[in-house]
Design a protein around this motif. Sequence first.
Motif, short mmCIF file in Angstrom:
data_model
loop_
_atom_site.label_atom_id
_atom_site.label_comp_id
_atom_site.label_asym_id
_atom_site.label_seq_id
_atom_site.Cartn_x
_atom_site.Cartn_y
_atom_site.Cartn_z
N GLY A 405 -20.20 -6.60 23.16
CA GLY A 405 -20.90 -7.31 22.10
C GLY A 405 -20.56 -6.75 20.73
O GLY A 405 -19.40 -6.69 20.33
N ASP A 406 -21.59 -6.30 20.02
CA ASP A 406 -21.40 -5.76 18.67
C ASP A 406 -20.93 -4.31 18.67
O ASP A 406 -20.62 -3.77 17.60
CB ASP A 406 -22.72 -5.83 17.88
N TRP A 407 -20.85 -3.68 19.84
CA TRP A 407 -20.66 -2.24 19.91
C TRP A 407 -19.32 -1.86 20.49
O TRP A 407 -18.80 -2.50 21.39
CB TRP A 407 -21.79 -1.60 20.72
N LYS A 408 -18.75 -0.77 19.96
CA LYS A 408 -17.44 -0.28 20.40
C LYS A 408 -17.50 1.24 20.50
O LYS A 408 -17.96 1.93 19.59
CB LYS A 408 -16.38 -0.70 19.36
N ILE A 409 -17.02 1.76 21.65
CA ILE A 409 -16.83 3.20 21.79
C ILE A 409 -15.34 3.50 21.73
O ILE A 409 -14.51 2.70 22.18
CB ILE A 409 -17.42 3.76 23.09
N PRO A 416 -14.10 14.16 19.76
CA PRO A 416 -15.34 13.64 20.34
C PRO A 416 -15.40 12.12 20.32
O PRO A 416 -14.63 11.46 19.63
CB PRO A 416 -16.42 14.26 19.45
N TRP A 417 -16.34 11.59 21.07
CA TRP A 417 -16.52 10.14 21.16
C TRP A 417 -17.07 9.57 19.85
O TRP A 417 -17.82 10.22 19.14
CB TRP A 417 -17.48 9.79 22.29
N ASN A 418 -16.69 8.32 19.60
CA ASN A 418 -17.22 7.55 18.47
C ASN A 418 -17.94 6.32 18.99
O ASN A 418 -17.55 5.73 20.00
CB ASN A 418 -16.08 7.08 17.56
N GLU A 428 -14.28 0.91 11.59
CA GLU A 428 -14.67 2.09 12.37
C GLU A 428 -14.80 3.34 11.49
O GLU A 428 -14.24 4.40 11.75
CB GLU A 428 -13.66 2.33 13.50
N LYS A 429 -15.60 3.19 10.45
CA LYS A 429 -15.77 4.27 9.48
C LYS A 429 -17.07 5.06 9.69
O LYS A 429 -17.16 6.24 9.36
CB LYS A 429 -15.75 3.71 8.05
N LYS A 430 -18.11 4.40 10.23
CA LYS A 430 -19.44 5.00 10.29
C LYS A 430 -19.80 5.27 11.75
O LYS A 430 -20.21 4.37 12.48
CB LYS A 430 -20.46 4.04 9.65
N ASN A 431 -19.65 6.52 12.17
CA ASN A 431 -19.89 6.89 13.56
C ASN A 431 -21.39 6.99 13.83
O ASN A 431 -22.09 7.80 13.23
CB ASN A 431 -19.20 8.21 13.86
N TYR A 436 -27.40 6.78 18.33
CA TYR A 436 -27.66 5.99 19.54
C TYR A 436 -27.00 6.65 20.75
O TYR A 436 -26.11 6.07 21.39
CB TYR A 436 -27.13 4.57 19.38
N PRO A 437 -27.41 7.87 21.11
CA PRO A 437 -26.74 8.60 22.20
C PRO A 437 -26.86 7.90 23.56
O PRO A 437 -25.93 7.97 24.37
CB PRO A 437 -27.44 9.96 22.21
N GLU A 438 -27.96 7.24 23.82
CA GLU A 438 -28.12 6.58 25.12
C GLU A 438 -27.18 5.38 25.26
O GLU A 438 -26.63 5.13 26.32
CB GLU A 438 -29.57 6.15 25.33
N ARG A 439 -27.02 4.64 24.18
CA ARG A 439 -26.08 3.52 24.19
C ARG A 439 -24.65 4.04 24.43
O ARG A 439 -23.89 3.49 25.22
CB ARG A 439 -26.14 2.74 22.87
N LEU A 440 -24.31 5.12 23.72
CA LEU A 440 -23.00 5.73 23.88
C LEU A 440 -22.77 6.16 25.33
O LEU A 440 -21.74 5.84 25.93
CB LEU A 440 -22.86 6.92 22.95
#
Length: 493
Positions: A405-409, A416-418, A428-431, A436-440
Amino acid sequence: MAIHFNHFKLFLFGAILSVTTIGLGQETRPNILVVLCDDLGYADVGFNGSTDITTPELDKLAQNGSIFTSAYVAHPFCGPSRSAIMTGRYPHLTGTAYNLFHNSSENDDDNMGIPVEETYMAKVLQKAGYYTSAIGKWHLGSAPKFHPNKRGFDNFYGFLGGGHDYFPNEYNKTYDVQMQSGNKNIRDYVFPMEHNGKPANETEYITDGFSREASNDIKIAAKKKQPFFIYLAYNAPHVPLQAKAEDIAKFSNIEDKDRRTYAAMVYAVDRGVGKIVETLKETNQLDNTLIVFLSDNGGNFDHGASNYPLKGTKGDTWEGGYRVPMFFHWPKKIKKEQRFDFPVTALDLYPTFTILAEAKLPEDKKLDGKNIMDDVLQNTEPYKDDLIYSLRYREGYNDVGARLGDWKITRMGNEPWNLHNITEDIGEKKNLAGRYPERLKDMIARTEEWTKSFVKPLWYYSVKDKELWENGQMPDYDATFEVDKLVDSPYQK
């Protein structure tokens, strides 16, 4: 998400009923023309915002069809991306996640090509009565058993390797000199074009030659009174950067030499597509031809391309590596000036084409994409609950990207993960990983689960790659999918 045939049968039956209700009978199945560019930047066509590279013919088609703003390919570089298009499967599931070598093996005893057990979309459409043609770059195996004519294409004109020089009077001369000197390891960029396994005497700048051949095939299909599937795989604007002088002159306002030549190469594609459209009009086939335009991966910004406003370049799992310009044009079904902002993937082409062609899949065929035509027509989201993935093997680590959807890892290398809200933050500028650690963690876990069906690559791009796999340093998914370190972020605390 993989679709097994038993599930696909239900989906196929329902889709055929749906298609029938909107008047698509056997005699009016659409022609399908896929125009694939090589290393074309996201921002290097007018319909995606280019201001210095003009593409009037492509823009006309895009504006009279549906522009996909969030289209992805299955891998951020050439060979694996093309494998995915033809098989409908992520390349990691077929052992094809590395590029083939230059001068890939021509020995049928070797496995330097896409496994013959994987049925190409061309074979499915051919069996459904389509005239099928592949033109341009192949890069899916050079041995006889991997040849386009063996994989479902009635006609093939082009070259088998991963790239080629553009001017026949120059590359033919180089090839002849090499042959006369007895060189047995001639670089495939200077091989003659071939037509159904035999050398072809090409005389035009090859982008123009490929456009010519596509027009010829449209006329052949019209005479045969068959619907056609044409896979027109330009190698432009892939290196070497070579363009016609008159095309370069059109971009004299571009100061950077590489960018100027690159622009001229894109313009040659645009000019060719315009001539192909004229042929479709002359044969009264334009209205019922689905034209799909896209790139095989992101642009290479070291060689003239621009992926603005995306971050990254060819080979990355940042957006710039595998988010590509794309449109559908089909006057009979698709309204003008549509924008489709939901994410889709090139893996969707196989099931979509199969439904439109009223074709039948082999019973054991698996597909990783979806039939998206109804979603395109109704502007609904095809991947509401499913992720679209990308993973690239590097030397000793993996790059990963996945969108929901609206989210990208994204994880690049050992960083580290973004986590990004990609609709609000396309660059992809604002990590937001710390916020939102649970979403990640959920998206990482689902992506790791995806990798559990991966198979070992059938070949490697380098000796070092092979050594890393053989000594157990690759693929090292445990290290890739660790989530202890989120990211250095203002939202970390």
